[in-house]
Scaffold this active site. Structure first.
Site, PDB file in Angstrom:
ATOM      1  N   LYS A 105       3.647  -7.602  -2.953  1.00 21.67           N
ATOM      2  CA  LYS A 105       2.764  -6.462  -2.728  1.00 21.67           C
ATOM      3  C   LYS A 105       1.480  -6.888  -2.026  1.00 21.67           C
ATOM      4  O   LYS A 105       1.044  -6.259  -1.052  1.00 21.67           O
ATOM      5  CB  LYS A 105       2.425  -5.780  -4.052  1.00 21.67           C
ATOM      6  CG  LYS A 105       1.468  -4.610  -3.862  1.00 21.67           C
ATOM      7  CD  LYS A 105       0.770  -4.218  -5.135  1.00 21.67           C
ATOM      8  CE  LYS A 105      -0.355  -3.246  -4.836  1.00 21.67           C
ATOM      9  NZ  LYS A 105      -1.143  -2.916  -6.028  1.00 21.67           N
ATOM     10  N   ASP A 148       3.843  -0.641  -5.429  1.00 19.04           N
ATOM     11  CA  ASP A 148       3.454  -0.800  -6.825  1.00 19.04           C
ATOM     12  C   ASP A 148       4.118   0.327  -7.609  1.00 19.04           C
ATOM     13  O   ASP A 148       4.947   1.073  -7.074  1.00 19.04           O
ATOM     14  CB  ASP A 148       1.932  -0.806  -7.004  1.00 19.04           C
ATOM     15  CG  ASP A 148       1.275   0.479  -6.522  1.00 19.04           C
ATOM     16  OD1 ASP A 148       2.005   1.460  -6.219  1.00 19.04           O
ATOM     17  OD2 ASP A 148       0.038   0.536  -6.441  1.00 19.04           O
ATOM     18  N   HIS A 161       2.988   3.131  -8.612  1.00 21.88           N
ATOM     19  CA  HIS A 161       2.692   4.471  -8.088  1.00 21.88           C
ATOM     20  C   HIS A 161       3.583   4.795  -6.887  1.00 21.88           C
ATOM     21  O   HIS A 161       4.101   5.914  -6.765  1.00 21.88           O
ATOM     22  CB  HIS A 161       1.216   4.555  -7.691  1.00 21.88           C
ATOM     23  CG  HIS A 161       0.281   4.218  -8.802  1.00 21.88           C
ATOM     24  ND1 HIS A 161       0.108   5.031  -9.891  1.00 21.88           N
ATOM     25  CD2 HIS A 161      -0.531   3.147  -9.004  1.00 21.88           C
ATOM     26  CE1 HIS A 161      -0.765   4.491 -10.724  1.00 21.88           C
ATOM     27  NE2 HIS A 161      -1.158   3.350 -10.206  1.00 21.88           N
ATOM     28  N   PRO A 187       3.386  -1.761   0.953  1.00 26.02           N
ATOM     29  CA  PRO A 187       2.996  -2.329  -0.346  1.00 26.02           C
ATOM     30  C   PRO A 187       3.538  -1.443  -1.469  1.00 26.02           C
ATOM     31  O   PRO A 187       3.215  -0.257  -1.543  1.00 26.02           O
ATOM     32  CB  PRO A 187       1.464  -2.309  -0.313  1.00 26.02           C
ATOM     33  CG  PRO A 187       1.103  -2.176   1.144  1.00 26.02           C
ATOM     34  CD  PRO A 187       2.214  -1.366   1.745  1.00 26.02           C
TER      35      PRO A 187
END
Length: 761
Positions: free
Chosen positions: A650, A669, A671, A667
């Site tokens: 990430k 994550d 979320h 990236p």
């Protein structure tokens, strides 16, 4: 008297801190070992329960209250009494110790009056055995406290199996582990206190429902300052009582303190759980106060009683993240706000009593550094005002970047975590006026999409002020050469790439993005200096934006080059300055050591920075990074960057997207995983406990397959829409969809856990 911080032990010990007053997990395990009788069957016959209690119950005593007057103000040789059981003798000893201190003793003014009292029901068997509050390793209390206060309770790994506790391990925000005494100090030094409702009782095991013959602690006397014979009236100013064990603890509290509500001195918290569990007693309180509105607000010392999800592992109705969210909103956010307000008031008194020169002359450099490491949030809140900045470099006028609003909105670009080198400038010129946008130097532009002006150091040799207008974006050079600034800023914002056609293309490829695009125009990806971006995002791991910015501010000040002073205003109108420094170069970091960086508060990241510095130098320095801008394969760039210490996939993709022109980098994550699961493919969420390399690649490919051009930019627009600060500008139907999906996922998670629990039973 000092607060000890920063132990970095990474191993797990069975005696590490944690646990809790209502530890039902151990009792449930023991129930299973006894045979097929479940908790439900045990509750079936009250006579059997009574017989069992009378035959094997033991009478146990809780601890005395843990607050800074006991934990920190107690002499070092008396630390052993911190968790003495709440006998009359131990409380008397604590009172006697406090009486030896003068009322105006400076040590009394070093820590805030207690504002929040957190109440368990009664210590569990594990807590009593270890002489620690909330001691069971799967109790969520210290994990949540650490995530909210900036430390880590333990490795979140089972001491018996060696495997991580999945419910905690992947969600913890920090890596620096503190021992139990240090955790207490971190909490009580900020004005939180811990105690139990029940002082002593008979009980089999640890279940709250098995408590018999209880005697409650003098909680009302503690909150009203009379427990410590008047001394507490100055050191204790309780604004809220937080019930740590859910509805069971709340019912126990009401059982013994209903008259306190009816006296009009307590009110129910504002969250739904509190309103529900305290509804009956609040109705009685209103009748007792002649049905006056305001829930007993006639009393000026009204205390709010907040019921929150239980921290016990037996409280499986809520996930760890749900518990943490509720505790942040109901306990730690308001408590830390009280702490910050006290800091401001205290600092104002210090500033008006002593001149800065005198304070500086009486305080050694080492003492100042030590205090800043210990209590970084005690720095005074300052504000940057547009009218003050106008006095700097008055010969440099505002220059138009000549970019339409739909092509660039700094309010949606600088405030979303791409970069950490911008500060918000307020437009108000009213000194000392109350302003909820008051800004600390440690905070960035994060979450301030409604601001219109910022100041920062996006270019190596300049300090730039940016102003957003209705139609365009202006800039002004406050420090450094003016020539060439416009071209460099246009490159920084990547204005050579037209954004409006991309918005139109993405909107055709994703109907949900189309609705978001109309509400949030001008979200661009910036082109940062790769060297700065690399080291900045190493500091971002397991961290929050304000703390990242504070770390980088210290990093710049230590190893960067001084650029200029910005005029600042404190909340009460005092004038000061804020120093800006350039980002450190590779050569300026040559003599940096891991211990130096740890002393600055970088923690475990210090080692990563030193190792990355050395490897980057071997690879060719900044030129090595700049060469990646011509690389056509974002995945290949990621593979190169993860070779550096402290950089995972990430972080590598953040560096690639935000500084190396790798517009296919995504990236990922949790979320972003949720966005992909909700909008594109539900199977990328599933029951996975963490984002595996396979899941990471699948999520990234969902965005790359959907958006033909600049998928990293499209992903960022969707990410921005998930941020709470942009919620108010989104269409109602988009917000409703978000909320509905989140609630449905929580329902599924609870159902899945309940199914596993029933299957095990």
């Amino acid at each position: 008297m000092s607060i000890r911080l920063g132990t970095t032990s990474r191993y797990f010990s069975s005696t590490e801190a944690g646990g809790g007053p209502e530890e039902q997990h151990s009792a449930l395990v023991r129930t299973k070992k006894r045979g097929p009788a479940t908790t439900k069957r045990r509750a079936k016959s009250s006579s059997d329960a009574t017989a069992e209690s009378s035959s094997s119950a033991s009478r146990t005593k809780s601890f005395q209250p843990a607050w800074w007057g006991n934990i920190i103000a107690t002499p070092p040789d008396a630390k052993s009494v911190v968790h003495s059981h709440a006998t009359a003798a131990s409380v008397d000893a604590s009172i006697a110790m406090l009486k030896t201190r003068k009322r105006n003793d400076p040590s009394n003014q070093e820590f805030p009056p207690v504002h929040t009292l957190i109440l368990g029901t009664h210590p569990s068997v594990v807590s009593l055995d270890r002489n620690e509050m909330y001691a069971h390793p799967q109790n969520a209390f210290w994990y949540i406290a650490g995530d909210c206060l900036g430390f880590r309770r333990s490795a979140a790994v089972s001491s018996t199996t060696g495997k991580p506790y999945a419910s905690f391990h992947d969600h913890l925000r920090y890596h620096e582990i503190l021992d139990y005494q240090q955790q207490l100090e971190q909490m009580v030094s900020r004005g939180f206190a811990l105690w139990d409702i029940v002082a002593e009782c008979e009980r089999v095991g640890s279940l709250d429902t098995d408590i018999k013959g209880e005697v409650v602690n003098p909680i009302r006397e503690f909150c009203e300052g009379s427990l410590y014979d008047g001394i507490g009236s100055e050191l204790i100013s309780i604004k809220r009582i937080v019930i740590a064990n859910g509805t069971t603890g709340a019912k126990m509290f009401v059982k013994h303190f209903a008259s306190w509500f009816e006296d009009g001195k307590l009110c129910a918290g504002k969250n739904e759980m509190s309103k529900r569990v305290f509804k009956g007693v609040m109705n009685k309180a209103k009748k007792a106060n002649n049905n006056s509105s305001g829930d007993g607000a006639l009393n000026e010392r009204l205390i709010e009683v907040v019921c929150l999800p239980g921290v016990s592992p037996a409280a499986a109705k809520f996930t760890y993240l749900e518990k943490r969210d509720e505790w942040e909103r109901g306990c730690y956010f308001p408590g830390l706000k009280d702490y910050e307000d006290w800091n401001k008031s205290r600092q104002h008194k210090l500033d008006t009593c002593e001149t800065p020169k005198k304070i500086k002359s009486e305080t050694s450099t080492s003492e100042v550094e030590s205090n800043e490491r210990r209590t970084p949030s005690k720095m005074p809140t300052v504000r940057l005002l547009s009218s003050d900045l106008a006095t700097l470099a008055p010969e440099n006028e505002w220059i138009d970047l000549e970019v339409p609003a739909q092509e660039l909105r700094p309010s949606a670009t600088l405030t979303t975590g791409q970069c950490f080198n911008w500060l918000v400038v307020e437009g108000s010129t009213a000194c000392g006026a109350a302003d909820t946008a008051a800004l600390s130097p440690q905070k960035s532009a994060w979450g301030t999409h409604d601001a219109k002006e910022w100041v920062g150091t996006p270019l190596k040799d300049r300090v730039i002020s940016i102003r957003e207008t209705a139609k365009t974006t202006l800039f002004r050079v406050l420090c450094g050469p003016k020539d060439g600034a416009k071209e460099e800023l246009r490159s920084y914002f990547r204005l050579e790439t037209p954004l409006a056609p991309l918005y139109e293309e993405w909107s055709k490829q994703d109907s949900r993005l189309a609705r978001i695009a109309k509400a949030i125009p001008g979200v661009r990806i910036v082109r940062q200096d790769p060297h700065e971006c690399l080291f900045s995002f190493i500091c971002s791991s397991n961290n929050n934006i304000p703390r990242i910015t504070k770390m980088l501010s210290s990093f710049r000040e230590k190893y960067g080059m001084f650029m200029m002073e910005l005029p600042t205003r404190q909340d009460h109108g005092e004038v000061g300055t804020l120093s800006l420094f350039s980002f450190p170069t590779l050569s300026s970091l040559a003599d940096a050591t891991e211990s130096d960086l740890r002393m600055m508060g970088l923690g475990y990241r210090a080692k990563f920075i030193i190792e990355t510095r050395d490897l980057l130098k071997e690879c060719g320095g900044d030129d090595y990074l700049l060469n990646f801008r011509t690389q056509q394969d974002a995945e290949a760039v990621q593979e190169e960057l993860i070779k550096f210490s402290g950089i995972g996939r990430k972080v590598a993709d953040c560096i690639a997207l935000f500084s190396l022109d790798q517009d296919d980098a995504i990236p990922v994550d949790v979320h972003v995983q949720h966005i992909a699961s909700r909008d594109y493919d539900p199977t990328v969420l599933g029951e996975a406990k963490s984002i595996t390399p396979t899941i990471y690649r699948r999520v990234g490919n969902l965005f790359r397959d959907r958006f033909t051009h600049y998928p990293g930019w499209a992903h960022s627009l969707l990410f921005v829409a998930e941020l709470p600060s942009f919620r108010d500008v989104l269409p109602d139907d988009v917000v409703t969809e978000m909320d509905h999906w989140r609630k449905e996922e929580q329902r599924k998670m609870r159902a899945m856990k309940e199914g596993k629990k029933n299957k095990t039973t």
